[in-house]
Scaffold this motif. Structure first.
Motif, PDB file in Angstrom:
ATOM      1  N   GLU A 453      -9.162   2.175  -4.926  1.00 21.55           N
ATOM      2  CA  GLU A 453      -7.910   1.472  -4.661  1.00 21.55           C
ATOM      3  C   GLU A 453      -7.815   1.046  -3.194  1.00 21.55           C
ATOM      4  O   GLU A 453      -7.288  -0.029  -2.886  1.00 21.55           O
ATOM      5  N   CYS A 454      -8.305   1.877  -2.283  1.00 25.68           N
ATOM      6  CA  CYS A 454      -8.314   1.496  -0.860  1.00 25.68           C
ATOM      7  C   CYS A 454      -9.112   0.212  -0.655  1.00 25.68           C
ATOM      8  O   CYS A 454      -8.671  -0.704   0.067  1.00 25.68           O
ATOM      9  N   LYS A 458      -7.995  -3.811   0.274  1.00 27.51           N
ATOM     10  CA  LYS A 458      -8.622  -4.490   1.407  1.00 27.51           C
ATOM     11  C   LYS A 458      -8.971  -5.932   1.067  1.00 27.51           C
ATOM     12  O   LYS A 458      -8.907  -6.829   1.933  1.00 27.51           O
ATOM     13  N   HIS A 555       0.923   1.401  -2.564  1.00 24.78           N
ATOM     14  CA  HIS A 555      -0.123   2.346  -2.135  1.00 24.78           C
ATOM     15  C   HIS A 555      -0.462   3.260  -3.310  1.00 24.78           C
ATOM     16  O   HIS A 555      -0.223   4.461  -3.261  1.00 24.78           O
ATOM     17  N   ASP A 557      -3.277   4.187  -4.037  1.00 26.92           N
ATOM     18  CA  ASP A 557      -4.287   5.136  -3.560  1.00 26.92           C
ATOM     19  C   ASP A 557      -3.655   6.468  -3.158  1.00 26.92           C
ATOM     20  O   ASP A 557      -4.215   7.542  -3.413  1.00 26.92           O
ATOM     21  N   ARG A 558      -2.477   6.418  -2.532  1.00 28.45           N
ATOM     22  CA  ARG A 558      -1.811   7.648  -2.111  1.00 28.45           C
ATOM     23  C   ARG A 558      -1.383   8.486  -3.323  1.00 28.45           C
ATOM     24  O   ARG A 558      -1.414   9.723  -3.277  1.00 28.45           O
TER      25      ARG A 558
END
Length: 602
Positions: A453-454, A458, A555, A557-558
Motif C-alpha cells: 500500500e505504501c 507513491k 492511509h 497502510d497504517r
C-alpha cells in the motif's frame, strides 16, 4: 467387536451365516442399526461429502467474493460502508453456525440438519438471482465499471437483504455440520480409519478452496463485467447440484444419534456446584458420583476421565449424605448431583474458550481478503494489454497457496518434524503448534499488505474522481499478501478444525466445528468495529481518514500495520494459553503424548 449379519445367497452356500465387523465408535446406519464397516462411511461417503462441500462453497463465494463490489456499484454504498456491510453479513453467516450445531447435536442429527439448511441455502440463492435480475440491475447492463445503477425502493433493498441473509442462514447452519458429518464417516477407534479422519480435514479445507476457485476466477470475471444475475444463477445451480449429490449418498452414510440439549446438562452442573459451594470436599475421587460403565452420562458417548482443573465444578459430583439417601431410591436428581463425566464436559468447554478467543483476531486479518484487499486491488493497475483483471479474482492466489501448503505440510513438513522428534507414535506438529505458526504468517501477511500500500500510494493520482485503476503499480504486487494468507489458513484453520473436533466431548462435535466458524464470525464483527473506530478517530479535524472513499487520500497502510501489531500481541497471549491447556482424555482410548510434551515447542 463384531455384529452378526445373515446373508441370503442364491448359490450352494444358501443359508450360511456371515460375520461382518461393525464400527467401534457407536455409529449407526440410516435405519438406526449398528454401522457395518465395509458397507458404510469411509472414503466412498467422504468423497461424496467433499464434492458436496466444493459445490456449496462455489455457490457461497459466487455471492460473497464480489459482494463488496455489488454494494458499491449497484447499491451505491461507499467503501467503508460496503466493507462494514460485508463484514457484518459474513459474521452473521458464522453466527448461524451455532444454531445449526445446536440443532444437530441436540435434536436433528447431522444428516437432517445438513439437508434442511442446504434447502434454505438454495432458496436464498434463487431469491437473490430473481431480485437482481428483475429489480436491482436497472437499467439493464448496469453494475460494471462505467454504467451506474439507478436508485432502489426500500422494498427492493429489503428483498436483497432478505435473500442474502437467507443465504447466510442456510450456509451457516450447514457448514459446521458437514465438516463433522464428514469426519463421522471414519471410525477413530480403528487405527487405519483414524489416520483417514485426520487427513479428511485437510482435504475438506482443500475442497472448500477449490470450490471457491471457480467463483473467484470465472464467476468473479463475469460479475466484475456487470453480469451479476448470471453469476448468481450459476451459484444457485451449483448449490442445487450439491444438494442432490448429498441426498444421493444417503444409504452410505454413518450417523451419530443426537444426544439431547447440552445447555440443560451445563446448567445442571453449574447449579449443582453452586448448591454445594459451602461443602468441604476431601481430596481424592472416592466421594465423586459416577456412572458404573464406560459410557458417560450422555447415551452412546465415551466417558471422559476426571481432571484436576476447575475443581470448584467437582462439587456438582460430590456425594453428600442426602444424595446417598436419594440414590438408594433411584437415580439422583440431576440438578443436585451430576456424574463426574458430565462435569468434565463443562470443564472441556471452559478449557477451549481461551484458545478460541485467541483465534478471533486472526479472523480479523483473514476477513480483509474479502473487503479491503479487493478495494486496494481496484485502485491499482488491473490491466494486461486490453484484458482487465477483476480485483476479487486475486484471491485465486490464496487458493493456490492453500493447495500448495496442504501438500507441503502433509508430504514434507509433517514427516520431517516427526523424524526430528524421534518419538514413537509422534504425529509431527500438534494442532496448537500449527495454529501458532498460522498467527506468525498472518502477521507477515499484514506487513506485506502495508508495504504494498505504501508503494501504491507513491504511484497514485491523488486528485482522481473515479479512482479505480488510478495507481500505476500492478495489481500483481498483491500476490505475496494473498499467498501468505493462504499459507496461514493451512496452519490455523485446518489445525483449528482438527483441534476443536478432537477436544470436544462426543455429544458436542458439531459445536466444536461451530466454534471455528464463530471465531470467523466474531472476527468479521471486530473488523467492522475496528474500521468504524479507526475512521472516527482518523477523520477528526476534517481529515480524510485512513480508509476514505478515495483510497489515494487515505492511509490504508497504517490500518494494515495496526492489524500486524494487534496480531503480534495476540500471538503472545495465545502462546501462554496453549502452554496452560490440558487435552481431553477418554476412558478406554489410547492417549498418546501428553499435551504438556506436545506444547513444549509452541
Amino acid at each position: 467387536m463384531a455384529c452378526l449379519v445373515i446373508m441370503r445367497k442364491e448359490d450352494k452356500y444358501k443359508g450360511e451365516e456371515e460375520e461382518e465387523d461393525c464400527t467401534l465408535d457407536g455409529t449407526v446406519d440410516f435405519h438406526g442399526q449398528p454401522a457395518i464397516r465395509e458397507r458404510s462411511g469411509q472414503w466412498v461417503a467422504g468423497i461424496v461429502i467433499l464434492l458436496n462441500q466444493g459445490l456449496a462453497t462455489l455457490a457461497f463465494f459466487g455471492v460473497g467474493v464480489n459482494l463488496v463490489l455489488f454494494l458499491t456499484r449497484v447499491l451505491q454504498q461507499d467503501n467503508a460502508e460496503a466493507a462494514n456491510s460485508v463484514s457484518k453479513w459474513t459474521g452473521t453467516v458464522y453466527i448461524f453456525s451455532l444454531v445449526g450445531a445446536f440443532l444437530s447435536d441436540s435434536y436433528w442429527g447431522r444428516y437432517k440438519t445438513c439437508a434442511i439448511f442446504q434447502v434454505i441455502f438454495v432458496i436464498g440463492l434463487i431469491s437473490l438471482s430473481l431480485a437482481s435480475h428483475l429489480f436491482l440491475l436497472n437499467p439493464r447492463g448496469c453494475g460494471d465499471l462505467t454504467t451506474k445503477c439507478g436508485s432502489h425502493s426500500s422494498w427492493e433493498i429489503g428483498l436483497f437483504y432478505l435473500s442474502i441473509y437467507m443465504i447466510a442462514l442456510g450456509n451457516g447452519g450447514y457448514q459446521p455440520n458437514i465438516a463433522t458429518f464428514g469426519a463421522d464417516q471414519f471410525d477413530e477407534e480403528d487405527p487405519k480409519e483414524g489416520l483417514s479422519k485426520v487427513a479428511f480435514f485437510s482435504y475438506f479445507y482443500l475442497a472448500l478452496n477449490l470450490g471457491s476457485l471457480f467463483s473467484n476466477t470465472i464467476l468473479g470475471y463475469f460479475e466484475d463485467e456487470g453480469m451479476w444475475a448470471l453469476g448468481f444463477w450459476a451459484s444457485a445451480a451449483s448449490a442445487f447440484s450439491g444438494l442432490i449429490l448429498f441426498l444421493g449418498g444417503t444409504s452410505r452414510y454413518r450417523h451419530f444419534k443426537p444426544t439431547g440439549n447440552p445447555l440443560s446438562r451445563f446448567c445442571q452442573v453449574i447449579g449443582a456446584a453452586a448448591k454445594n459451594w459451602r461443602v468441604e470436599m476431601p481430596p481424592g475421587e472416592e466421594n465423586l458420583y459416577d456412572v458404573n460403565d464406560k459410557e458417560s452420562s450422555v447415551s452412546g458417548a465415551r466417558k471422559i476421565l476426571h481432571t484436576d482443573g476447575f475443581k470448584f465444578l467437582d462439587r456438582a459430583a460430590y456425594i453428600t449424605p442426602r444424595d446417598l439417601n436419594n440414590q438408594s431410591q433411584g437415580r439422583p436428581n440431576p440438578w443436585r448431583l451430576c456424574p463426574i463425566s458430565q462435569v468434565e464436559e463443562v470443564k472441556c468447554i471452559l478449557r477451549l474458550l481461551p484458545i478460541w478467543l485467541c483465534t478471533i483476531l486472526y479472523s480479523v486479518v483473514f476477513t480483509q481478503m474479502a473487503s479491503l484487499f479487493v478495494e486496494q486491488g481496484a485502485a491499482m493497475k488491473c490491466t494486461i494489454s486490453n484484458f482487465r483483471i477483476p480485483p476479487a479474482s486475486m484471491s485465486s492466489f490464496d487458493i493456490l497457496s492453500v493447495a500448495l501448503f496442504i501438500f507441503f505440510y502433509r508430504r514434507v513438513l509433517d514427516p520431517l518434524v516427526s523424524q526430528i522428534k524421534k518419538k514413537e507414535g509422534s504425529k509431527g506438529l500438534t494442532e496448537l503448534q500449527r495454529m501458532g505458526i498460522g498467527l506468525v504468517i498472518a502477521i507477515m501477511a499484514m506487513v506485506a499488505a502495508g508495504i504494498v500500500e505504501c508503494f501504491r500510494l507513491k504511484y497514485a493520482k491523488k486528485d482522481c474522481l473515479h479512482c479505480e485503476g488510478s495507481s500505476s503499480l500492478s495489481i500483481f504486487w498483491q500476490v505475496p499478501q494473498y499467498a501468505l494468507i493462504g499459507a496461514s489458513e493451512v496452519f490455523m484453520y485446518v489445525g483449528q478444525l482438527e483441534f476443536f473436533n478432537a477436544q470436544t466431548p462426543d455429544g458436542l462435535k458439531s459445536f466444536g466445528s461451530a466454534l471455528c466458524m464463530t471465531s470467523i464470525s466474531l472476527g468479521n464483527y471486530v473488523s467492522s468495529l475496528l474500521v468504524t473506530m479507526v475512521m472516527k478517530i482518523s477523520t477528526e479535524d476534517h481529515m480524510p481518514g485512513w480508509i476514505p472513499g478515495n483510497l489515494n487520500r487515505g492511509h490504508l497502510d497504517r490500518f494494515y500495520f495496526l492489524l500486524a501489531a494487534l496480531t503480534s500481541v495476540d500471538l503472545v497471549v495465545y502462546i501462554a494459553c496453549a502452554k496452560w491447556y490440558k487435552n481431553i482424555k477418554f476412558e478406554g482410548k489410547f492417549v498418546g503424548n501428553s499435551e504438556e510434551d506436545e506444547l513444549s515447542d509452541v
